[in-house]
Design a protein around this motif. Structure first.
Motif, PDB file in Angstrom:
ATOM      1  N   ARG A 125       9.437  28.801  36.547  1.00  0.00           N
ATOM      2  CA  ARG A 125      10.207  29.963  35.863  1.00  0.00           C
ATOM      3  C   ARG A 125      11.688  29.762  36.891  1.00  0.00           C
ATOM      4  NH1 ARG A 125       6.567  35.073  36.181  1.00  0.00           N
ATOM      5  NH2 ARG A 125       4.960  33.564  36.689  1.00  0.00           N
ATOM      6  N   ALA A 174       8.781  19.596  29.178  1.00  0.00           N
ATOM      7  CA  ALA A 174       9.819  19.975  27.877  1.00  0.00           C
ATOM      8  C   ALA A 174      11.019  19.318  27.657  1.00  0.00           C
ATOM      9  CB  ALA A 174      10.154  21.278  27.750  1.00  0.00           C
ATOM     10  N   ASP A 177       4.252  27.036  38.357  1.00  0.00           N
ATOM     11  CA  ASP A 177       4.532  28.268  37.278  1.00  0.00           C
ATOM     12  C   ASP A 177       5.979  28.819  38.019  1.00  0.00           C
ATOM     13  OD1 ASP A 177       2.987  28.481  35.156  1.00  0.00           O
ATOM     14  OD2 ASP A 177       2.494  30.479  35.607  1.00  0.00           O
ATOM     15  N   ASP A 216      13.691  16.455  26.838  1.00  0.00           N
ATOM     16  CA  ASP A 216      13.966  15.239  26.047  1.00  0.00           C
ATOM     17  C   ASP A 216      12.747  15.368  25.220  1.00  0.00           C
ATOM     18  OD1 ASP A 216      16.087  14.719  27.221  1.00  0.00           O
ATOM     19  OD2 ASP A 216      15.034  13.202  28.693  1.00  0.00           O
ATOM     20  N   ARG A 217      12.111  16.275  25.124  1.00  0.00           N
ATOM     21  CA  ARG A 217      10.775  16.179  24.147  1.00  0.00           C
ATOM     22  C   ARG A 217      11.376  15.805  22.670  1.00  0.00           C
ATOM     23  NH1 ARG A 217       6.341  20.510  24.041  1.00  0.00           N
ATOM     24  NH2 ARG A 217       8.125  21.342  22.689  1.00  0.00           N
ATOM     25  N   PRO A 218      10.706  14.945  21.694  1.00  0.00           N
ATOM     26  CA  PRO A 218      10.996  14.620  20.668  1.00  0.00           C
ATOM     27  C   PRO A 218      10.991  15.789  19.733  1.00  0.00           C
ATOM     28  CG  PRO A 218       9.175  13.513  20.904  1.00  0.00           C
ATOM     29  CD  PRO A 218       9.697  14.188  22.392  1.00  0.00           C
ATOM     30  N   THR A 249      -4.714  20.579  29.609  1.00  0.00           N
ATOM     31  CA  THR A 249      -3.581  20.461  30.438  1.00  0.00           C
ATOM     32  C   THR A 249      -3.367  21.774  31.374  1.00  0.00           C
ATOM     33  OG1 THR A 249      -2.198  20.795  28.690  1.00  0.00           O
ATOM     34  CG2 THR A 249      -2.529  18.700  29.130  1.00  0.00           C
ATOM     35  N   GLN A 250      -4.250  22.509  31.067  1.00  0.00           N
ATOM     36  CA  GLN A 250      -4.017  23.768  31.799  1.00  0.00           C
ATOM     37  C   GLN A 250      -4.250  23.729  33.218  1.00  0.00           C
ATOM     38  OE1 GLN A 250      -3.315  26.884  30.950  1.00  0.00           O
ATOM     39  NE2 GLN A 250      -4.478  28.073  32.531  1.00  0.00           N
ATOM     40  N   PRO A 251      -3.213  23.768  34.360  1.00  0.00           N
ATOM     41  CA  PRO A 251      -3.710  23.664  35.322  1.00  0.00           C
ATOM     42  C   PRO A 251      -4.299  25.314  35.780  1.00  0.00           C
ATOM     43  CG  PRO A 251      -1.398  24.026  35.115  1.00  0.00           C
ATOM     44  CD  PRO A 251      -2.080  24.007  33.853  1.00  0.00           C
TER      45      PRO A 251
END
Lengths: 506, 380
Positions: free
Chosen positions: B30, B376, B26, B378-380, B15-17
């Motif tokens: 930030r 990130a 990025d 609402d991530r459970p 998933t690294q762009p």
């Protein structure tokens, strides 16, 4: 509590939950019959936690129904779940360490009185424990209990609160094999007597096969399989969990270790946090290209040993020699002797959670060329370039090199640390519980990496509370008991029972 | 080492762009995350201001008048603004005395003591040099002396923390009172200038040995040095191996030990730098404002500096604007006192309210999904 309570059945029907664009649960239907022991399997991020949190009322599902004993119920918050008799044991203990077991139980009650009549409560508690299959010392502070006893107390707490549907989130990750087997066995008996119903999140197939009746596998938020345990092989279960992702085969053990000692620990003493010697004259020799596994019941000085060797705890007495030269855990010596470490719980022990993935990966090299020029001025590009390379090579899943490492999943944090520690030339590797709480694919991956270091000629000291891990990886096995080596054997002829006996201190 | 231990997945699965798109996202990410660090302190100031307005209304004063006097007294005219800048100089330096230890995980609040002792040491060192050495030689020596003494004073708190586990917040605060007492002991005794019948003080430096103004302004050089130090220390923290090691130590002490970092030296060094900054503030108070060391050195700049650093989230580059804001409030204090008939403790009430609300607002971080990166959220 005149008539014994029964474990209810629980069913989710078409449960869905999304977070933003992420579909965490899609139409998941799981049925746990009354009085059964159910296993919930899945990789990290498969949706197990989300499902359980929907059941417990921490999340409100978008769609779907929850049935208890066949009747639809509404759970809007954890209190509703508690009122319905659904309780959960979390991965980490939720007891108050300074209070005794009795106090923990009584204060956990929603109706705990403002003034507690301890004599009355004691009687009630003893009557309650009388009916329970396992017991814990009531009068000692919880901080002094072993992990197994704490876990028992967590379960007792739920039963004390009359919760008869128990959800266990990887309950054995903090236990020794013996403790785990004991607790799971007792829970299974209780379930089969109809007193409780259990749903357990687990990664350990051995436990699932030994104790569970049915299982459900989740992958990417969907239910991808399930059925009776035993009807399906472990390999098929694993295939369901990981889908088309490829798991590394366990690395083959290459040639036998070379002669000559790389790492020698001689007469090591180190004190624990209370100032008592918990490493008590520990001796071990590790050859190049050899894995020596240190087994033992948690709390016999293993963590203090690892901390002493990695500079986190002062060495009181004794020597650590590498290639016959005196080793002290300073940055200079770590580099000179090529000593690397994979500590347990890397987010706590080996990384700075709010620094970026790239910065965390640079810990070993930030003060060396090319990351630092003139010995002090750092350039950012080499740090990012190195991180990009390691991320690709070690398959770390992260949105970017600049993401704080705390936002990564446990397996990816461990991979990032692994990448940092294993990317160079390794002579000595000190590993502690490297697979603690990780999913199947990550575990296979990380064990293969450790084996690969061995095959390349590193001397590996593997401290683990997972005996299966030690048996799989080690060339020789030492049992640590009371802060020193109680038993030493070649792994080839190692016998589980003998090791277990020495672990128990006999 | 030829075959890399690559896992079975291909690189395209990551998933690294990569490429400029990644750089842009990025940057946007930030910005989004960092805007939280601006919005929440501003919210805290707004809430504190509202509470302070209630306080003023309760004692029958007009909050509108108060704001207008702050403006007139601190920012409205060239004269008042220069006064503000002058007052902000010690605040910048004492805020740095909090910000640097904060990066290594210490809450050091001993800036006031280092300021007082540093200023005192500079004034004492000056006594034998006046008329002997030219000012251009004497003043740097005095500044160095102030920094050494201030650095030592806070360094003691850092050393006790590392070597004996003494809580640095408590010890640095107590050392402050000891520091003030030491100065008073000498100023009222052995080193008192007997020709001065007023406040007990050391001998005056005399005009020739005073630090001048920045050309074209009415602001002394302390302000310029403060800004310069903010930039230098920012670079030290963000761009050097020292700063990196300090951030690792502050972020996770156990991880720093496992990397074999010299945590003791780092802690003591950060504490010494902190004390040196506060000591330099003391030097400028003596050599640019007071002309001598006396009890007025303990004017509370060291304590206001704590507030400045917390509001700036311990970022040296954010310290100057925040220090100027508070410099303005301090500068307007006299005007408020005279025109509104309020006691001079009023400004301290305002500072105290801001501090309490600000510390409370720390619990708000991570609570607003608007600041979270989309992935990130609402991530459970």
């Amino acid at each position: 509590m005149s008539h014994p309570a029964r474990g209810p059945s629980l069913e989710t029907v078409g449960m869905s939950k999304h977070f933003g664009a992420l579909k965490a649960l899609q139409d998941v239907s799981v049925s746990v019959p009354a009085g059964s022991f159910h296993a919930l399997l899945g990789e990290n991020g498969a949706g197990k936690s989300t499902l359980v949190k929907c059941i417990m009322g921490f999340y409100t599902p978008d769609r779907g129904k929850l049935l208890i004993d066949g009747a639809e119920v509404a759970v809007r918050n954890p209190r509703d779940a508690q009122a319905l008799g659904v309780g959960m044991v979390y991965q980490h203990f939720t007891l108050v360490p300074a209070l005794t077991a009795a106090e923990n139980l009584v204060v956990s009650r929603a109706d705990a009185p403002a003034f507690i009549d301890w004599r009355k409560e004691r009687k009630a508690l003893e009557a309650f424990l009388e009916r329970m299959p396992f017991r814990v010392p009531l009068d000692r502070p919880v901080s002094g209990l072993a992990a197994g006893e704490k876990q028992k107390l967590e379960i007792l707490k739920l039963l004390y609160l009359d919760q008869r549907f128990l959800i266990l989130d990887e309950p054995t990750s903090v236990l020794t094999p013996g403790e785990a087997d004991e607790i799971l066995g007792l829970l299974r008996e209780m379930a089969h007597r109809g007193e409780i119903t259990v749903a357990m999140i687990s990664h350990k197939f051995r436990e699932v096969e030994a104790f569970c009746d049915d299982f459900t596998v989740l992958r990417r938020g969907q239910r991808v399989g399930g059925g009776k345990v035993g009807a399906v092989s472990t390999r098929e279960m694993a295939a369901m969990m990981i889908g088309d992702a490829v798991v590394r085969p366990s690395a083959a053990r290459a040639k036998a270790p070379k002669n000559g000692v790389t790492l020698e620990v001689a007469g090591l003493f180190a004190a624990n946090d209370e100032g008592r010697d918990s490493v008590n004259g520990f001796d071990i020799k590790v050859k190049a290209g050899e894995i020596v596994g240190i087994a033992g019941v948690s709390g016999n000085g293993q963590s203090e040993l690892v901390e002493a060797l990695s500079g986190q705890r002062p060495i009181k007495l004794g020597q650590v020699l590498i290639h016959d030269q005196n080793f002290e855990p300073t940055r200079d010596h770590f580099d000179r002797f090529k000593v690397f470490g994979l500590p347990e719980e890397p987010l706590k022990n080996a990384s700075v959670p709010n620094m970026s993935v790239a910065e965390n990966m640079a810990f070993r090299k930030f003060d060396k060329v090319p990351m630092a020029r003139l010995g002090f001025w750092m350039s950012r590009e080499p740090i990012r370039a190195e991180a990009r390379e390691l991320i690709a090579r070690y398959n770390v899943k992260t949105p970017s090199t600049e993401t704080p490492i705390r936002d990564l999943s446990g397996g990816n944090v461990q991979r990032a640390i692994l990448a940092r520690e294993l990317s160079g030339d390794v002579d000595v590797l000190i590993v502690a519980n490297p697979c603690f709480g990780l999913d199947f694919a990550s575990v296979a991956d990380i064990r293969a990496q450790i084996m690969e270091q061995r095959n390349r000629g590193a001397a590996v000291l593997l401290v683990s509370e997972d005996l299966d891990e030690i048996l799989e990886l080690s060339d020789r096995i030492a049992v640590m008991s009371g802060g020193k080596v109680a038993y030493l054997t070649d792994a080839a002829g190692a016998d589980r029972t003998t090791i277990g006996r020495h672990m128990a201190g006999h | 080492m030829s075959d890399a231990p690559a896992t079975a997945k291909s690189a395209s699965d990551l998933t690294q762009p990569v490429g400029p798109e990644a750089a842009r996202s990025d940057w946007a990410l930030r910005l989004r995350v960092n805007s939280e660090y601006v919005a929440i302190p501003l919210l805290a100031i707004a809430i504190a201001a509202a509470l302070f307005a209630l306080f003023l209304l309760a004692i029958g004063k007009s909050p509108v008048d108060f704001v207008s006097y702050i403006w007139r007294g601190g920012f409205g005219t060239a004269f008042s603004f220069q006064n503000t800048l002058q007052r902000s100089a010690p605040l910048i330096l004492t805020a740095l005395a909090v910000a640097i230890p904060a990066r290594i995980g210490l809450i050091m609040i001993g800036g006031e003591g280092a300021l007082v002792l540093g200023g005192f040491a500079a004034a004492v060192l000056a006594i034998p040099m006046i008329g002997v050495l030219p000012p251009l030689v004497a003043l740097p020596l005095m500044a160095a002396m102030a920094m050494i003494v201030g650095g030592f004073w806070v360094g003691v708190a850092g050393f006790l923390r590392y070597a004996r586990g003494v809580n640095e917040t408590i010890s640095s605060l107590l050392l402050t009172y000891i520091g003030i007492a030491i100065m008073n002991f000498f100023v009222e005794g052995a080193l008192r200038d007997l020709s001065n019948p007023n406040k007990p003080s050391t001998r005056p430096l005399g005009d020739a040995y005073m630090v001048g103004k920045i050309p074209g302004t009415d602001v002394h050089w302390g302000f310029a040095f403060g800004i310069l130090l903010c930039i230098l220390l920012y670079l030290l923290l963000e761009r050097t191996t020292f700063g990196f090691a300090a951030r690792v130590t502050g972020g996770n002490y156990r991880a720093a030990l496992a990397q074999g970092l010299p945590v003791g030296k780092l802690i003591v060094a950060c504490s010494c730098i902190a004390g040196a900054c506060a000591g330099l503030a003391g030097f400028f108070e003596v050599a640019a404002i007071q002309g001598r060391a006396n009890a007025s050195l303990a004017a509370g700049y060291g304590f206001t500096g704590i507030l400045v650093s917390f509001l700036a989230r311990h970022n040296p580059l954010v310290i100057p604007p925040v220090a100027i804001l508070f410099g303005g409030i301090v500068a307007a204090g006299g005007l408020i006192q005279r025109r509104m008939g309020l006691p001079d403790a009023t400004v301290q009430v305002l500072e105290g309210l801001i501090f309490v609300v600000l510390l409370t607002s720390e619990t708000l971080y991570g609570r607003f999904s608007i600041f979270k990166p989309p992935a990130a959220r609402d991530r459970p």
